[in-house]
Design a protein around this motif. Sequence first.
Motif, PDB file in Angstrom:
ATOM      1  N   GLU A 127      23.935   5.944   5.653  1.00  0.00           N
ATOM      2  CA  GLU A 127      23.673   5.500   4.284  1.00  0.00           C
ATOM      3  C   GLU A 127      24.956   5.025   3.613  1.00  0.00           C
ATOM      4  O   GLU A 127      24.957   4.010   2.896  1.00  0.00           O
ATOM      5  N   THR A 228      17.815   1.572   0.469  1.00  0.00           N
ATOM      6  CA  THR A 228      16.497   1.987  -0.047  1.00  0.00           C
ATOM      7  C   THR A 228      16.515   3.414  -0.575  1.00  0.00           C
ATOM      8  O   THR A 228      16.011   3.691  -1.665  1.00  0.00           O
ATOM      9  N   GLU A 229      17.082   4.353   0.191  1.00  0.00           N
ATOM     10  CA  GLU A 229      17.086   5.756  -0.226  1.00  0.00           C
ATOM     11  C   GLU A 229      17.911   5.957  -1.489  1.00  0.00           C
ATOM     12  O   GLU A 229      17.526   6.731  -2.377  1.00  0.00           O
ATOM     13  N   TYR A 231      18.439   3.705  -3.781  1.00  0.00           N
ATOM     14  CA  TYR A 231      17.659   3.098  -4.870  1.00  0.00           C
ATOM     15  C   TYR A 231      16.567   4.047  -5.362  1.00  0.00           C
ATOM     16  O   TYR A 231      16.354   4.201  -6.573  1.00  0.00           O
ATOM     17  N   LYS A 232      15.870   4.727  -4.430  1.00  0.00           N
ATOM     18  CA  LYS A 232      14.823   5.670  -4.826  1.00  0.00           C
ATOM     19  C   LYS A 232      15.393   6.836  -5.630  1.00  0.00           C
ATOM     20  O   LYS A 232      14.801   7.271  -6.620  1.00  0.00           O
ATOM     21  N   ARG A 233      16.550   7.334  -5.197  1.00  0.00           N
ATOM     22  CA  ARG A 233      17.151   8.456  -5.926  1.00  0.00           C
ATOM     23  C   ARG A 233      17.615   8.030  -7.304  1.00  0.00           C
ATOM     24  O   ARG A 233      17.518   8.797  -8.268  1.00  0.00           O
ATOM     25  N   GLN A 234      18.101   6.818  -7.417  1.00  0.00           N
ATOM     26  CA  GLN A 234      18.505   6.332  -8.738  1.00  0.00           C
ATOM     27  C   GLN A 234      17.295   6.144  -9.656  1.00  0.00           C
ATOM     28  O   GLN A 234      17.366   6.454 -10.856  1.00  0.00           O
ATOM     29  N   ARG A 235      16.201   5.661  -9.087  1.00  0.00           N
ATOM     30  CA  ARG A 235      14.997   5.474  -9.901  1.00  0.00           C
ATOM     31  C   ARG A 235      14.410   6.813 -10.363  1.00  0.00           C
ATOM     32  O   ARG A 235      13.659   6.849 -11.346  1.00  0.00           O
ATOM     33  N   SER A 236      14.749   7.903  -9.686  1.00  0.00           N
ATOM     34  CA  SER A 236      14.238   9.211 -10.105  1.00  0.00           C
ATOM     35  C   SER A 236      14.787   9.643 -11.463  1.00  0.00           C
ATOM     36  O   SER A 236      14.263  10.567 -12.083  1.00  0.00           O
ATOM     37  N   ASP A 238      14.699   7.682 -14.081  1.00  0.00           N
ATOM     38  CA  ASP A 238      14.068   6.861 -15.128  1.00  0.00           C
ATOM     39  C   ASP A 238      13.443   7.724 -16.220  1.00  0.00           C
ATOM     40  O   ASP A 238      13.571   7.437 -17.413  1.00  0.00           O
TER      41      ASP A 238
END
Length: 291
Positions: A127, A228-229, A231-236, A238
């Motif tokens: 990553e 991708t991973e 990005y998902k953690r950053q979107r958490s 929101d």
Amino acid sequence: MPKKAAKEKKTMESCEEVGKELAEGEPCSPEQPHADVSANAEQVINMENPSTKDLMLAITSFKQDFNTKIDGVLTEIRIVQTDVKDCSGRIMEAEMRISTAEDQIQTLKETIEKLENKTKNLNNKVEDLEGRSRRNNLRVLGIPEKVEGNDTCSFMEKWIADTLKITPPVLERAHRTTASQSSTTYPRTIIIKCLNYKDRENILKAARIQKEVMYQNNKIRFLPDLPTEVYKRQRSYDGVRKRLRELGLDKHRVIYPARLLLTNDDRTVVFNTPTDVNKYIKELETVTEED
């Protein structure tokens, strides 16, 4: 009187005759039925008082019967003992197998734990490498389809310089994502790769200063190109970022890889997870209610 004396004399004579018979060994009673009764009585007496031979025969017979029954019982006991011994052997074998299996399971658990840790470390390294390889990349959202023509790099270099009022960046590569979309949906994202990392930072900084970037009445957004991973953690974040804005805390942003940087009352706090941010918000709400 003469009759009485005659009667006594006759009785005495009769007694003398009986005495003679006894002396000569003749039976006391001349009647035959009395002899049969004596024989039956003698037989009863013999059965009630058995001889030693009869007793020995009875004991021998009882002993033989007893030995026969005991032999059968002993045979059954030996069979049971054999079965118990066989079961004991099987139980011991099963216990040994179970013990061996438990040792193997423990070894496998330790091996799996090591492999999981190693896999986690390798995933983190992959990553990180992927993030570093995308460090000079940006995602540009909102550019209408086909406006870039055949040379996406030249189009983006000129348009970025003109729109953001900065020195034209040098792009190593630029292309749209491969996902096909119809003209009625949101246009595909354009991914640009700057030759210099500073050009990427200048583009993001100019876009934040300008706040709203437009192209043909379309709002344009510049975003980092993240794995991708990540990005998902950053979107958490929101949800908690929305709650922070509701509380009037607008000075916050997500920093790489997935942490929240918050500035409140000239104090900067870094949170590693959304849960930590929620705890901080609850503390602020508690203080506000007390005031």
